[in-house]
Structure formats: structure tokens, C-alpha cells
Design a protein around this motif. Structure first.
Motif: not given
Length: 254
Positions: A147-174
Motif C-alpha cells: 500500500g502507498g509507496q510499497r508496491h509489490p511490482a518494485n520488489w525482487f528488482k535487478g533480476g533477483k529470482k522469486i522463490p516458490q512460484p507455486k506457493g501462495f501469497v499472504n498479503m494485507i493492504h495498509r
């Protein structure tokens, strides 16, 4: 009880403080940075410099009815000192912001009754508050925050690989974080522990691909994990006890 102190006026604490001011509360807010004092004052928060690891006395800051703890510190000794000061203060109620990171990934839906990770400083700090009888504490275990300036699109930048693609997301908005805190105080719901997580759990692959596309960014890169590990955080208790309905409950429409 219309006097609140918020320990940690950062990404969550500052807008939370403003929301309580709008509801007619008197709000004291803390920061560890002198540069932020003027910023807090400018929105009507009574500012204090507080660092629990420095073992100072926080008498004036703790001269309130309710304390909301919204710092990321895992300094057990610092929290023991803070709690000893809360005992001698006017604070009657405490909300401690914890995290669903206390649950292991053991491929199941996790409720507040499930086993948590042993030897975890966050669990130790939770227990310090639960066991104290000088004041009442409700613990909120928030899932991943956005939420706010904290947007998931900006995480794992620079080609950093995201682990567990078949796992599930647990998130909550501000906005949900803030509303849940208001609801607990409005309903006078103390001596409880709540998971707080959107009830929507897309796969990590779906979530991060969608987040990047929503910002016009390149597709993320995922690890192909040999071991499949996941957890789904249940907020059923929060919904049943508080009657809470999530504001942002479709994580693919953020």
C-alpha cells in the motif's frame, strides 16, 4: 480512552496516527530520527524521540491510555525494559504489531492455534506481552504489507529470482491494517491474538506477474524450487470475532 501513543510513526504508524487525530484522539507519536520530528508536528502528532534499545525513560510518551507498538525491532532486552516502563505508566491497553512470519511453511492453512517457530525473538516478545498482567494486550500478526509507496511490482528488482512460484501469497493492504486496529479499539477487544491477512491467496507467480504488468514492468524471474513449501494464513478468527470485512480482498486488482 481518547489518548493514544504510537511507537513507530513510519509507513504504518504515521497514517494511523493521522486517522486517530481525525477521530478526535490526542496522539503521541515516536520516531528514532530527529529529522522526522518536524514532519510529525506538521500533521498534529505530538512527537517524541524514542529508541527502545537505548534504555532511556519514556515517561511522557507513555502518559496515554492506549499504546500501539508499530516498530520492527526484535530487541528482546529493549522490549523487556519498555514493558517495565509500561507497567509504571497510565497505559491500560496495548496493541502489539507482530507478523505471520512466526509460522513455518509446512504446506497447510495456519490459524492462531497452530505451532509457531521456536527460538524466534518475535515469539519471545509476543509472550512477554501476553504474560504481563499489568495491562491488556492484543497481538496482531500482519501478513506481507503493501500500500502507498510499497508496491509489490518494485520488489525482487535487478533480476533477483522469486522463490516458490507455486506457493501462495499472504498479503494485507495498509488500509486494512489501519481499519483492523480501529476495530479492535472500538470493540474493546483485548487479550486476543489475531492473524490479519487478505482471504485471497493467488499463487506467487500469478501475484507477481500481475503486479509487474500493472506497472508496465518486465515479467519477473522465478526460481524452480525442488522442494515445494507454502503456507496460507487464515483470518477466520478476525472475521468471526470482530465481524471484519476486508477492504482490499482481491490481490490481483491492487
Amino acid at each position: 480512552m481518547k489518548n493514544i501513543s504510537i511507537l513507530g510513526c513510519g509507513w504504518l504508524g504515521k497514517p494511523l496516527a493521522v486517522s486517530f487525530l481525525e477521530d478526535g484522539f490526542t496522539v503521541k507519536g515516536s520516531t528514532t530520527s530527529e529529522e522526522k520530528i518536524t514532519d510529525l508536528e506538521s500533521v498534529g502528532i505530538e512527537p517524541y524521540l524514542v529508541n527502545i534499545s537505548e534504555f532511556e525513560e519514556f515517561d511522557d510518551f507513555l502518559n496515554s491510555d492506549i499504546l500501539i507498538i508499530a516498530i520492527t525491532s526484535k530487541d528482546v532486552d529493549g522490549f523487556e525494559n519498555l514493558i517495565s516502563q509500561i507497567q509504571d505508566s497510565t497505559i491500560q491497553k496495548v496493541i502489539f504489531i507482530s507478523s505471520t512470519s512466526v509460522y513455518p511453511r509446512i504446506n497447510k492453512i495456519m490459524t492462531e492455534e497452530d505451532a509457531i517457530i521456536e527460538n524466534n525473538p518475535l515469539v519471545e516478545i509476543e509472550n512477554l506481552f501476553k504474560e504481563n498482567t499489568f495491562f491488556e494486550t492484543t497481538i496482531i500478526r500482519f501478513a506481507g504489507l503493501f500500500g502507498g509507496q510499497r508496491h509489490p511490482a518494485n520488489w525482487f528488482k535487478g533480476g533477483k529470482k522469486i522463490p516458490q512460484p507455486k506457493g501462495f501469497v499472504n498479503m494485507i493492504h495498509r488500509e486494512d491494517c489501519m481499519e483492523i486496529i480501529h476495530t479492535i479499539i472500538n470493540q474493546n477487544c483485548w487479550n486476543e491474538t489475531f492473524n490479519a491477512c487478505s482471504t485471497h491467496h493467488p499463487t506467487r507467480e500469478e501475484f507477481y506477474v500481475n503486479a509487474r504488468m500493472s506497472k508496465g514492468l518486465e515479467a519477473p524471474v522465478f526460481e524452480e524450487n525442488e522442494k515445494y513449501e507454502w503456507k496460507i494464513i487464515s483470518s477466520s478468527k478476525l472475521e468471526n470475532v470482530l465481524g471484519y470485512e476486508f477492504i482490499h480482498d482481491n490481490l490481483l486488482s491492487i
